[in-house]
Write a protein that holds these residues in place. Structure first.
Motif, PDB file in Angstrom:
ATOM      1  N   CYS A 159       0.859  -1.176   0.000  1.00 20.85           N
ATOM      2  CA  CYS A 159       0.000   0.000   0.000  1.00 20.85           C
ATOM      3  C   CYS A 159       0.900   1.232   0.000  1.00 20.85           C
ATOM      4  CB  CYS A 159      -0.946  -0.007   1.208  1.00 20.85           C
ATOM      5  SG  CYS A 159      -0.106  -0.182   2.804  1.00 20.85           S
ATOM      6  N   PRO A 160       0.377   2.410  -0.335  1.00 20.34           N
ATOM      7  CA  PRO A 160       1.221   3.604  -0.431  1.00 20.34           C
ATOM      8  C   PRO A 160       1.630   4.135   0.935  1.00 20.34           C
ATOM      9  CG  PRO A 160      -1.054   4.149  -0.937  1.00 20.34           C
ATOM     10  CD  PRO A 160      -1.003   2.660  -0.786  1.00 20.34           C
ATOM     11  N   ALA A 161       2.789   4.779   0.980  1.00 11.72           N
ATOM     12  CA  ALA A 161       3.281   5.356   2.238  1.00 11.72           C
ATOM     13  C   ALA A 161       4.189   6.543   1.930  1.00 11.72           C
ATOM     14  CB  ALA A 161       4.055   4.307   3.044  1.00 11.72           C
ATOM     15  N   HIS A 162       4.137   7.552   2.796  1.00 14.19           N
ATOM     16  CA  HIS A 162       5.035   8.709   2.738  1.00 14.19           C
ATOM     17  C   HIS A 162       4.974   9.416   1.382  1.00 14.19           C
ATOM     18  CE1 HIS A 162       7.249   8.863   6.541  1.00 14.19           C
ATOM     19  NE2 HIS A 162       7.054   7.559   6.591  1.00 14.19           N
ATOM     20  N   LEU A 163       3.770   9.749   0.930  1.00 15.89           N
ATOM     21  CA  LEU A 163       3.597  10.474  -0.316  1.00 15.89           C
ATOM     22  C   LEU A 163       2.964  11.835  -0.038  1.00 15.89           C
ATOM     23  CD1 LEU A 163       2.124   7.609  -2.502  1.00 15.89           C
ATOM     24  CD2 LEU A 163       4.403   8.562  -2.708  1.00 15.89           C
ATOM     25  N   VAL A 164       3.296  12.805  -0.864  1.00 15.79           N
ATOM     26  CA  VAL A 164       2.648  14.113  -0.788  1.00 15.79           C
ATOM     27  C   VAL A 164       1.321  14.004  -1.535  1.00 15.79           C
ATOM     28  CG1 VAL A 164       2.814  16.550  -1.375  1.00 15.79           C
ATOM     29  CG2 VAL A 164       4.871  15.280  -0.675  1.00 15.79           C
ATOM     30  N   ASP A 165       0.211  14.119  -0.810  1.00 20.30           N
ATOM     31  CA  ASP A 165      -1.104  13.913  -1.425  1.00 20.30           C
ATOM     32  C   ASP A 165      -2.034  15.105  -1.230  1.00 20.30           C
ATOM     33  OD1 ASP A 165      -1.494  13.664   1.265  1.00 20.30           O
ATOM     34  OD2 ASP A 165      -2.387  11.661   1.203  1.00 20.30           O
ATOM     35  N   LYS A 175       8.142  10.693  -9.116  1.00 11.87           N
ATOM     36  CA  LYS A 175       9.288  11.414  -8.580  1.00 11.87           C
ATOM     37  C   LYS A 175       9.638  12.505  -9.586  1.00 11.87           C
ATOM     38  CE  LYS A 175      14.269  10.912  -8.015  1.00 11.87           C
ATOM     39  NZ  LYS A 175      15.421  10.010  -8.158  1.00 11.87           N
ATOM     40  N   VAL A 176       9.800  13.735  -9.115  1.00 10.22           N
ATOM     41  CA  VAL A 176      10.030  14.835 -10.052  1.00 10.22           C
ATOM     42  C   VAL A 176      11.376  15.502  -9.866  1.00 10.22           C
ATOM     43  CG1 VAL A 176       7.576  15.311 -10.287  1.00 10.22           C
ATOM     44  CG2 VAL A 176       8.875  16.510  -8.536  1.00 10.22           C
ATOM     45  N   GLU A 177      12.120  15.112  -8.840  1.00  6.77           N
ATOM     46  CA  GLU A 177      13.422  15.732  -8.633  1.00  6.77           C
ATOM     47  C   GLU A 177      14.319  14.722  -7.947  1.00  6.77           C
ATOM     48  OE1 GLU A 177      12.073  17.942  -4.478  1.00  6.77           O
ATOM     49  OE2 GLU A 177      12.631  19.131  -6.216  1.00  6.77           O
ATOM     50  N   ASP A 178      15.581  15.048  -7.840  1.00  3.69           N
ATOM     51  CA  ASP A 178      16.559  14.130  -7.284  1.00  3.69           C
ATOM     52  C   ASP A 178      16.498  14.164  -5.765  1.00  3.69           C
ATOM     53  OD1 ASP A 178      18.516  12.296  -7.180  1.00  3.69           O
ATOM     54  OD2 ASP A 178      20.157  13.673  -7.594  1.00  3.69           O
ATOM     55  N   SER A 179      15.451  13.594  -5.208  1.00  5.36           N
ATOM     56  CA  SER A 179      15.285  13.546  -3.758  1.00  5.36           C
ATOM     57  C   SER A 179      14.398  12.366  -3.436  1.00  5.36           C
ATOM     58  CB  SER A 179      14.659  14.841  -3.241  1.00  5.36           C
ATOM     59  OG  SER A 179      13.306  14.919  -3.622  1.00  5.36           O
ATOM     60  N   TYR A 180      14.098  12.200  -2.141  1.00  7.53           N
ATOM     61  CA  TYR A 180      13.239  11.107  -1.731  1.00  7.53           C
ATOM     62  C   TYR A 180      11.769  11.518  -1.669  1.00  7.53           C
ATOM     63  CZ  TYR A 180      17.344   8.374  -0.580  1.00  7.53           C
ATOM     64  OH  TYR A 180      18.510   7.668  -0.659  1.00  7.53           O
ATOM     65  N   THR A 181      11.432  12.689  -2.176  1.00  7.15           N
ATOM     66  CA  THR A 181      10.047  13.141  -2.178  1.00  7.15           C
ATOM     67  C   THR A 181       9.272  12.477  -3.304  1.00  7.15           C
ATOM     68  OG1 THR A 181      10.726  15.282  -1.283  1.00  7.15           O
ATOM     69  CG2 THR A 181       8.535  15.145  -2.256  1.00  7.15           C
ATOM     70  N   ARG A 182       8.088  11.950  -2.991  1.00  9.48           N
ATOM     71  CA  ARG A 182       7.199  11.374  -3.987  1.00  9.48           C
ATOM     72  C   ARG A 182       5.835  12.042  -3.862  1.00  9.48           C
ATOM     73  NH1 ARG A 182      11.443  10.006  -4.774  1.00  9.48           N
ATOM     74  NH2 ARG A 182      12.339   7.992  -5.326  1.00  9.48           N
ATOM     75  N   TYR A 183       5.153  12.168  -4.996  1.00 12.41           N
ATOM     76  CA  TYR A 183       3.815  12.755  -5.032  1.00 12.41           C
ATOM     77  C   TYR A 183       2.815  11.683  -5.435  1.00 12.41           C
ATOM     78  CZ  TYR A 183       6.374  17.132  -4.787  1.00 12.41           C
ATOM     79  OH  TYR A 183       7.209  18.156  -4.381  1.00 12.41           O
ATOM     80  N   ARG A 184       1.594  11.854  -4.949  1.00 16.74           N
ATOM     81  CA  ARG A 184       0.560  10.843  -5.176  1.00 16.74           C
ATOM     82  C   ARG A 184       0.265  10.655  -6.661  1.00 16.74           C
ATOM     83  NH1 ARG A 184      -5.272  10.613  -5.144  1.00 16.74           N
ATOM     84  NH2 ARG A 184      -5.945   8.568  -4.343  1.00 16.74           N
ATOM     85  N   ASN A 185       0.293  11.707  -7.411  1.00 14.59           N
ATOM     86  CA  ASN A 185       0.118  11.638  -8.855  1.00 14.59           C
ATOM     87  C   ASN A 185       0.690  12.913  -9.470  1.00 14.59           C
ATOM     88  OD1 ASN A 185      -1.917  13.705  -8.782  1.00 14.59           O
ATOM     89  ND2 ASN A 185      -3.465  12.155  -8.290  1.00 14.59           N
ATOM     90  N   PRO A 186       0.763  13.002 -10.795  1.00 15.32           N
ATOM     91  CA  PRO A 186       1.347  14.197 -11.406  1.00 15.32           C
ATOM     92  C   PRO A 186       0.631  15.491 -11.037  1.00 15.32           C
ATOM     93  CG  PRO A 186       1.227  12.424 -13.014  1.00 15.32           C
ATOM     94  CD  PRO A 186       0.494  11.939 -11.804  1.00 15.32           C
ATOM     95  N   HIS A 187      -0.692  15.451 -10.841  1.00 18.84           N
ATOM     96  CA  HIS A 187      -1.419  16.667 -10.494  1.00 18.84           C
ATOM     97  C   HIS A 187      -1.056  17.154  -9.090  1.00 18.84           C
ATOM     98  CE1 HIS A 187      -3.954  15.359 -13.940  1.00 18.84           C
ATOM     99  NE2 HIS A 187      -4.056  16.664 -14.129  1.00 18.84           N
ATOM    100  N   ASN A 213       1.861  21.578  -6.279  1.00 13.28           N
ATOM    101  CA  ASN A 213       2.884  21.944  -5.300  1.00 13.28           C
ATOM    102  C   ASN A 213       4.056  22.652  -5.972  1.00 13.28           C
ATOM    103  OD1 ASN A 213       2.456  20.866  -2.356  1.00 13.28           O
ATOM    104  ND2 ASN A 213       1.589  19.289  -3.722  1.00 13.28           N
ATOM    105  N   GLY A 214       3.784  23.193  -7.165  1.00 17.53           N
ATOM    106  CA  GLY A 214       4.774  24.019  -7.839  1.00 17.53           C
ATOM    107  C   GLY A 214       5.868  23.271  -8.554  1.00 17.53           C
ATOM    108  N   GLN A 215       5.692  21.987  -8.822  1.00 16.48           N
ATOM    109  CA  GLN A 215       6.725  21.205  -9.482  1.00 16.48           C
ATOM    110  C   GLN A 215       6.440  21.104 -10.981  1.00 16.48           C
ATOM    111  OE1 GLN A 215       9.429  20.136  -7.987  1.00 16.48           O
ATOM    112  NE2 GLN A 215       8.777  20.763  -5.939  1.00 16.48           N
TER     113      GLN A 215
END
Length: 1103
Positions: A461-467, A490-502, A507-509
């Protein structure tokens, strides 16, 4: 497949036989005609690009029709269309009666031809087909060849993707030139997603940006219904900006060995901003199943969307699930547990992987122990490994932690834990983190907990995502899109993940199509030419073993499958369960040991203790007192005290009271006395035999108690006294809140009053430890160690630099010996073998981080590294033997002998054979399916010998024996050199300083060859642990290759050979040639100092 092609093969062989035989018949013209030189026209078609094929050999020759053969190579129609000015052929068929007008063909005959084709597998432009008339009777015009040619931008050209493989989610790419044509295959030669894939996806109506992936499938991987009768395109050259594959460049001269597959991005446009989804990874598609892995990507990077009935419960449904799938009742079941008992839980490491797991995460309502319920259901803490470590039972049911398993009726014996490792990445500068439950600091990103290999979790299941969206996008269509579906990116070289492209957009990415596909650090690009290559480059992987691991006896990557018992915790350094319990008077609260609050004492019972202590001078604070009255007011007393000193004082007071009150049969009217201590330490079976649950004695006490003393039948004459072992009371005397147990292999007894802890090197006095009869040492757990600092980083950097420099030096040394046969005497060949073994061993350690990405590669690297290191040490031993025999022999040196020396064969058999035997035994034990044996190689992601016992037996012991033997021979050789030089000192004119330099040079060369410097490995790692020795060890042994290169490739003879090889002349060389050729014979030690290899003697081949 055999039934499809056998007639074609048989026909071709038969026609070839006819053609070969016909060459001997007079009057038959069988001269071949290359299709490119033929005159061709198409007649009778509805358009200029199709019709019956008419050919003639010369301008004045009559037109003849070509009889069609369904088994013609695709090169035949391609060449014909190219001759007519078209870029590719759409296909060929029989003309048939519908397209045949016999009146217009009255003067045209139909000829049968044998076709022979040739091609260059490495050059798509070379090759072609020849037509050879067979001389057979002509065919009817209904069987003439009907050819259709294609051109750029033709309006009826179309593509499709079909589920045509045994390997989901690959979708076969097919094309045709219009509805009247059958779907044909497109070859996968050079088919790249950035070029041909991009054009094909654009033509299919998908994203106008990029293809997800372009694949390659062989014929056997296709479903029979999709196996092609014709290959439309073989070699396709695109830049990437074409509107259709028909606009690309084409060749079809080579055979096709595999067919193109394709996945395209799907654009989501209904939320104002267009986003792109990654094919089958992010979609349910027609079959309502989300398939992965694809394209060899690493799908453990994060959790992708799902299409099952429970995706709504865990908020991870794919974008198209509602439209593609029929919705059922959400159902989960395993081991008797049902849907409502499962929950999505993240674990330490989910902040990197973004994967959570569906596990049992709560206690049943009927469970009454609120403390264990709180430990089960409290939030996950990334710094608490033990409290956040999932376990599973024999039915494969996963529990959030051991407390959840216990409150759901599981026993400790039935539980196994998940795997624990440390996540590290220099790129993100991991901080120093202190772990209270381990009492240690790690310089790492944190712990990484994952399911064991072979254990199938119920569901991810999903975990630790920006939603969520930032405030400025509140109430917008972007926010609606962020909540609508699950497609993590993933949109940048980090451990940040977003729930979907929107969610990323709001979030300004900035979002690119590839963001939804793979979490990789590779950059791909293509040369802007239709036939230009594509390439990619990936960031280096920071993970390699240093030579220090060879001597690291205290670590092991093998992890037991059993979970730790209550009161124990996993130690990532010793990789086993270690007892972490609370001392007397403390209890585990969360992950800390806190003092047990004193229970209320019944004041009416305290007079008994006061009576016993009267006149003794002792002061005791009793936590609990319980009295039971018998006949004649005789009392049985139970007392709970706080410390071992209180036990001793109370017993002493009772003894004194009996002695001083001779006229009273019972002191203070007490017939029996039991003294208890709070005691939660459970690491000793001896002490556990004297413990009990406190509530069985004192109703208001919930902890465990140690029965310190039991005194019965108290009278003036005698009484019985039962006391617990004194070592159990000493455990209580340790002045610390938490205790740690050490096995007998983890400490050494220095004296009767002192022990040393092996893991840390700390020395403990008698008051700081207790030795139990079982051989266990109990000590206070370590508190707040110092952070790691930069010193290990410096050693790591030195290791890396030394590895690279040594590899270069070893390669140069090997090349030098290969180029000059003058250097390849027996000793030179032995040196080459040593250089080869060292090169392989160091290279594999340097690449171990890359190898760890694949378990088979990691195991292979571990096996080869083990063999190479052992071989290197044994070749050092062979060279040590050779040096000792040479420099201590009194036999005169004779001329060089040719042929293979039996001595060299003996050396090779020993130096390669013994390591091979040891490694073969280890491999057999690795794969013998013996449950009692540990995993030997590459367990836990470390590409080396995993088990500490095997490492010592199969590597350290042979290496130690080799080094000891080498050291003895080295000393013997030095003594011999010293003796020889003293005896010849009278004939030498060198100063003492020059002689000392010569001797040091000899000793340095010898030490580089026989590996004496490796002794520092034992000194630095297994004996002293002093950091200074570690630096000496790293510098000396990582640069061993450099020392060998300097000693044997930069001396006068080697330099002279290189100058001669490169045709360099110098005054020195000219001068040397003028010297009298009659030279004095050099001593053996001088030969060692001035030449590239060891001196030979006449006994070399007499073994």
């Amino acid at each position: 497949m055999a039934s499809l092609h056998f007639p074609s093969i048989f026909a071709c062989l038969l026609l070839q036989l006819v053609y070969t035989s016909a060459q001997t018949l007079p009057g038959l013209d069988v001269s071949p005609g290359n299709i490119d030189r033929l005159i061709i026209q198409l007649v009778g078609g509805s358009a200029r690009n199709e019709g019956r094929v008419l050919i003639r050999w010369f301008p004045d020759s009559p037109w003849t029709a070509v009889c069609n053969d369904p088994y013609f190579s695709h090169a035949v129609p391609f060449q014909m269309c190219r001759t007519l000015g078209y870029p590719f052929a759409c296909g060929h068929d029989f003309a048939g009666p519908r397209r045949t007008d016999d009146a217009s063909l009255v003067n045209v005959t139909s000829e049968r031809y044998l076709v022979s084709c040739s091609a260059d597998l490495n050059d798509r432009t070379l090759g072609g087909c020849n037509l050879h008339p067979t001389g057979d009777p002509p065919c009817t015009h209904d069987n003439d060849m009907w050819l259709s040619c294609g051109y750029a931008g033709m309006p009826d050209f179309e593509l499709r993707l079909v589920e045509g493989t045994y390997r989901d989610p690959d979708r076969l790419l097919q094309g045709r030139c219009g509805p009247e044509h059958e779907w044909s295959a497109i070859c996968g030669h050079g088919f790249h997603r950035l070029k041909q894939g991009r054009v094909a996806c654009r033509e299919l109506g998908y994203s106008d940006e990029l293809a997800v992936a372009g694949g390659f499938l062989s014929l056997r991987e296709l479903d029979p219904q999709h196996r092609p009768n014709y290959t439309l395109f073989v070699d396709v050259g695109c830049i990437g900006d074409e509107a259709s594959l028909s606009e690309c460049q084409h060749y079809a001269l080579r055979d096709c060995s595999g067919y193109a597959t394709l996945e395209c991005f799907t654009g989501v446009t209904e939320y104002n901003e267009t986003s792109y989804l990654c094919g089958s990874k992010q979609l349910c598609q027609d079959e309502c199943k989300q398939g992965h892995p694809i394209n060899g990507s690493r799908d453990d990077i994060f959790h992708y969307c799902r299409c099952d009935d429970v995706c709504g419960l865990f908020d991870d449904c794919c974008y198209d699930r509602e439209g593609m799938c029929s919705l059922g009742t959400p159902t989960l079941e395993r081991g008797g547990f049902t849907t409502e008992q499962f929950g999505c839980v993240w674990v330490p490491g989910s902040q990197f992987t973004h994967i959570g797991y569906v596990v049992i995460d709560r206690c049943p309502i009927s469970w009454t122990d609120e403390r264990s319920r709180d430990l089960c259901e409290r939030p996950v803490d990334i710094e608490d490994v033990f409290g956040s470590l999932p376990v599973y039972d024999d039915l494969e049911v996963d529990f959030k932690n051991i407390y959840c398993a216990i409150c759901n009726g599981r026993t400790l014996e039935s539980l196994r834990r998940w795997d624990v490792s440390a996540a590290d990445d220099e790129q993100y500068q991991p901080p120093d983190i202190f772990y209270p439950s381990l009492n240690t600091t790690l310089r790492s990103l944190g712990w990484l907990i994952t399911p064991p290999n072979g254990h199938a979790v119920l569901r991810e299941c999903p975990a630790h995502l920006v939603d969520t969206c930032s405030d400025e996008f509140s109430g917008t269509r972007l926010e609606e899109g962020c909540k609508a579906y699950y497609a993590p990116i993933k949109v940048e070289d980090s451990y940040t993940r977003y729930r979907n492209p929107h969610c990323a957009l709001c979030n300004g990415q900035g979002v690119l199509p590839d963001n939804s596909c793979e979490d990789q650090e590779c950059l791909e690009w293509c040369v802007p030419d239709p036939w230009g290559p594509c390439a990619g480059v990936c960031a280096p992987y920071d993970g390699f073993l240093t030579i220090e691991v060879l001597f690291d006896f205290t670590s092991s990557s093998s992890i037991s499958g059993m979970s730790c018992s209550a009161g124990q915790i996993y130690d990532p350094f010793l990789e086993r369960c270690r007892v972490l319990t609370c001392a007397a008077g403390y209890q585990i609260v969360g992950d800390e040991c806190l003092a047990v609050p004193p229970a209320p004492t019944n004041e009416s019972d305290s007079f008994v203790v006061d009576c016993l202590l009267e006149g003794s001078g002792f002061v005791i604070t009793a936590q609990q007192i319980k009295t039971e009255a018998h006949l004649a007011s005789v009392l049985s007393v139970s007392v709970l005290v706080s410390s071992a000193a209180d036990v001793r004082n109370l017993v002493s007071a009772l003894d004194n009271s009996i002695k001083t009150n001779l006229n009273s049969s019972m002191p203070c009217n007490i017939s029996s006395l039991a003294i208890f201590l709070p005691f939660s330490f459970n690491g000793s079976g001896l002490c556990n035999n004297s413990t009990l649950q406190g509530s069985t004695v004192f109703s208001e006490y919930s902890g465990r108690l140690l029965t310190a003393v039991q005194i019965k039948n108290i009278s003036r004459e005698n009484y019985s006294k039962e006391e617990v072992a004194s070592s159990c009371l000493k455990v209580n005397d340790l002045n610390c809140s938490s205790l740690l147990t050490l096995e007998d292999t983890e400490y050494s007894v220095v004296s009767a009053e002192r022990i040393d802890v092996i893991a840390t090197g700390e020395s403990l006095s008698e008051s700081e430890y207790v030795l139990l009869p079982e051989g266990i040492a109990v000590i206070c757990s370590y508190i707040h160690p110092e952070p790691e600092g930069v010193e290990p980083q410096v050693r790591r950097a030195l290791s890396f630099i030394g590895s690279c420099v040594s590899l270069i030096a070893l390669a140069a040394t090997f090349m030098t010996f290969c180029l000059f046969k003058e250097l390849r005497n027996l000793s030179g060949i032995a040196t080459m073998n040593l250089v080869l073994a060292l090169f392989i061993a160091i290279l594999l350690f340097l690449l171990s981080g890359y190898l760890a990405e694949s378990q088979p590669a990691c195991q292979f690297g571990a096996v080869v590294a083990h063999f190479a290191w052992l071989a290197a040490f044994f070749w050092m031993t062979m060279l040590a033997v050779k040096v000792a025999r040479t420099l201590t022999s009194m036999v005169p040196r004779s001329g060089r002998k040719t042929g293979v020396s039996r001595e060299l064969v003996a050396y090779a058999c020993l130096a390669w054979g013994i390591p091979l035997l040891i490694v073969c035994i280890c491999i057999i034990l690795q794969y013998c399916d013996c449950p009692t044996l540990p995993v030997i190689y590459a367990d836990g992601g470390i590409c080396w010998i995993s088990d500490i016992i095997v490492r010592i037996v199969a590597f350290v012991v042979p290496m130690a024996l080799s080094l000891v033997f080498n050291l003895c021979l080295y000393i013997l050789t030095i003594v011999s050199v010293r003796r020889n030089r003293r005896s010849s000192r009278a004939v030498r004119s060198h100063s003492k300083l020059d002689e000392a330099k010569e001797e040091l040079s000899i000793y340095g060369k010898l030490s580089a060859l026989v590996g004496v410097t490796w002794i520092f490995g034992f000194v630095s790692q297994s004996v002293t642990g002093i950091i200074f020795f570690s630096y000496i060890y790293i510098l000396l042994n990582y640069l061993q290759g450099v020392f060998i290169f300097i000693s044997f490739c930069l001396n006068k003879r080697a330099r002279s050979l290189w100058r001669e090889k490169l045709n360099i002349r110098s005054e020195t060389m000219t001068t040397d040639k003028s010297i009298d050729p009659v030279k004095p014979r050099r001593s053996k030690e001088t030969a060692l100092m001035t030449t590239d290899t060891l001196p030979e003697h006449s006994e070399d081949s007499k073994l």
